[in-house]
Design a protein around this motif. Structure first.
Motif, PDB file in Angstrom:
ATOM      1  N   VAL A  23      55.930  99.984   2.366  1.00  0.00           N
ATOM      2  CA  VAL A  23      55.874 101.340   1.839  1.00  0.00           C
ATOM      3  C   VAL A  23      56.071 101.299   0.333  1.00  0.00           C
ATOM      4  O   VAL A  23      56.935 100.575  -0.172  1.00  0.00           O
ATOM      5  CB  VAL A  23      56.949 102.238   2.492  1.00  0.00           C
ATOM      6  N   ARG A  24      55.271 102.095  -0.356  1.00  0.00           N
ATOM      7  CA  ARG A  24      55.379 102.241  -1.802  1.00  0.00           C
ATOM      8  C   ARG A  24      55.544 103.731  -2.099  1.00  0.00           C
ATOM      9  O   ARG A  24      54.895 104.562  -1.474  1.00  0.00           O
ATOM     10  CB  ARG A  24      54.114 101.703  -2.464  1.00  0.00           C
ATOM     11  N   ILE A  25      56.421 104.042  -3.044  1.00  0.00           N
ATOM     12  CA  ILE A  25      56.619 105.433  -3.439  1.00  0.00           C
ATOM     13  C   ILE A  25      56.474 105.561  -4.949  1.00  0.00           C
ATOM     14  O   ILE A  25      56.888 104.660  -5.690  1.00  0.00           O
ATOM     15  CB  ILE A  25      57.977 105.987  -2.964  1.00  0.00           C
ATOM     16  N   THR A  26      55.846 106.649  -5.379  1.00  0.00           N
ATOM     17  CA  THR A  26      55.721 106.965  -6.798  1.00  0.00           C
ATOM     18  C   THR A  26      56.075 108.431  -6.989  1.00  0.00           C
ATOM     19  O   THR A  26      56.062 109.217  -6.035  1.00  0.00           O
ATOM     20  CB  THR A  26      54.294 106.705  -7.319  1.00  0.00           C
ATOM     21  N   ARG A  67      47.874 104.987   5.014  1.00  0.00           N
ATOM     22  CA  ARG A  67      48.461 106.295   5.316  1.00  0.00           C
ATOM     23  C   ARG A  67      49.183 106.797   4.078  1.00  0.00           C
ATOM     24  O   ARG A  67      49.737 106.015   3.311  1.00  0.00           O
ATOM     25  CB  ARG A  67      49.460 106.223   6.477  1.00  0.00           C
ATOM     26  N   ARG A  68      49.197 108.133   3.925  1.00  0.00           N
ATOM     27  CA  ARG A  68      49.909 108.779   2.809  1.00  0.00           C
ATOM     28  C   ARG A  68      50.774 109.892   3.359  1.00  0.00           C
ATOM     29  O   ARG A  68      50.459 110.473   4.397  1.00  0.00           O
ATOM     30  CB  ARG A  68      48.919 109.390   1.823  1.00  0.00           C
ATOM     31  N   SER A  69      51.825 110.219   2.610  1.00  0.00           N
ATOM     32  CA  SER A  69      52.648 111.362   2.989  1.00  0.00           C
ATOM     33  C   SER A  69      51.847 112.636   2.783  1.00  0.00           C
ATOM     34  O   SER A  69      50.968 112.700   1.926  1.00  0.00           O
ATOM     35  CB  SER A  69      53.924 111.401   2.151  1.00  0.00           C
ATOM     36  N   PRO A 100      57.050 113.515  -3.983  1.00  0.00           N
ATOM     37  CA  PRO A 100      56.724 112.108  -4.220  1.00  0.00           C
ATOM     38  C   PRO A 100      55.570 111.650  -3.334  1.00  0.00           C
ATOM     39  O   PRO A 100      55.402 112.134  -2.223  1.00  0.00           O
ATOM     40  CB  PRO A 100      58.004 111.363  -3.841  1.00  0.00           C
ATOM     41  N   LEU A 101      54.786 110.709  -3.845  1.00  0.00           N
ATOM     42  CA  LEU A 101      53.690 110.146  -3.061  1.00  0.00           C
ATOM     43  C   LEU A 101      54.193 108.889  -2.356  1.00  0.00           C
ATOM     44  O   LEU A 101      54.531 107.894  -2.995  1.00  0.00           O
ATOM     45  CB  LEU A 101      52.503 109.797  -3.959  1.00  0.00           C
ATOM     46  N   MET A 102      54.264 108.950  -1.033  1.00  0.00           N
ATOM     47  CA  MET A 102      54.661 107.800  -0.233  1.00  0.00           C
ATOM     48  C   MET A 102      53.401 107.240   0.419  1.00  0.00           C
ATOM     49  O   MET A 102      52.627 107.974   1.033  1.00  0.00           O
ATOM     50  CB  MET A 102      55.664 108.215   0.844  1.00  0.00           C
ATOM     51  N   GLU A 103      53.200 105.935   0.281  1.00  0.00           N
ATOM     52  CA  GLU A 103      52.013 105.288   0.833  1.00  0.00           C
ATOM     53  C   GLU A 103      52.411 104.144   1.742  1.00  0.00           C
ATOM     54  O   GLU A 103      53.288 103.356   1.402  1.00  0.00           O
ATOM     55  CB  GLU A 103      51.156 104.717  -0.298  1.00  0.00           C
ATOM     56  N   LEU A 104      51.761 104.051   2.883  1.00  0.00           N
ATOM     57  CA  LEU A 104      51.881 102.889   3.753  1.00  0.00           C
ATOM     58  C   LEU A 104      50.769 101.946   3.329  1.00  0.00           C
ATOM     59  O   LEU A 104      49.586 102.285   3.422  1.00  0.00           O
ATOM     60  CB  LEU A 104      51.734 103.272   5.221  1.00  0.00           C
TER      61      LEU A 104
END
Length: 147
Positions: free
Chosen positions: A81-84, A59-61, A66-70
């Motif tokens: 969760v990872r954020i860039t 899943r992505r925001s 910011p790009l938040m990824e599950l």
């Protein structure tokens, strides 16, 4: 002349590997085994347990910014969760149960000042759903769909 050819070939090979995403730093080592599964992964780092190898973004925001990824590891049956492209002070959470953020059901990480990325500890995703939320410094909150 031979040295020039060797340098040119080496540079071209490095460029091709970098463009393909298979640089040695990105490749998952063959035979990497995970050190936890399901609830045994709760609160642990995906990198130190090997769960980040062969993981995928599920899943992505959908918000601009910011790009938040599950991220999910089928080997570990865990999510994080990872954020860039974030700003210092932005906070992310990996959740797997409703209600308040409690131990083993929610792990948070804050982007450090001067940094633009971060990731959370893992939550159990074995037989239950997980999702991620981003709490921006300005008070806005956005979450991914559950997986």
């Amino acid at each position: 002349m031979r040295t020039l050819i060797r340098l040119t070939v080496t540079a071209a090979a490095s460029l091709l590997l970098t463009m393909s995403g298979t640089t040695p730093g990105n490749a998952a080592p063959a035979g990497v085994t995970a050190h936890c599964t399901g609830s045994g992964c709760a609160g642990k780092s995906p990198a130190s347990t090997g769960c980040d190898h062969h993981a995928r973004t599920v899943r992505r925001s959908t918000e601009i910014g910011p790009l938040m990824e599950l991220r999910y590891s089928s080997t570990c049956r865990a999510a994080w969760v990872r954020i860039t492209h974030a700003r210092g002070g932005d906070r992310i959470e990996a959740r797997n149960k409703g209600g308040a953020c409690r131990r083993k059901s929610c792990y948070a990480a804050t982007v450090a000042p001067g940094r633009s990325s971060a990731y959370t500890a893992m939550v159990n995703d074995k037989g239950i759903k997980a999702w991620g939320c981003l709490h921006r410094r300005n008070g806005n909150v956005s979450c991914t769909e559950a997986y």
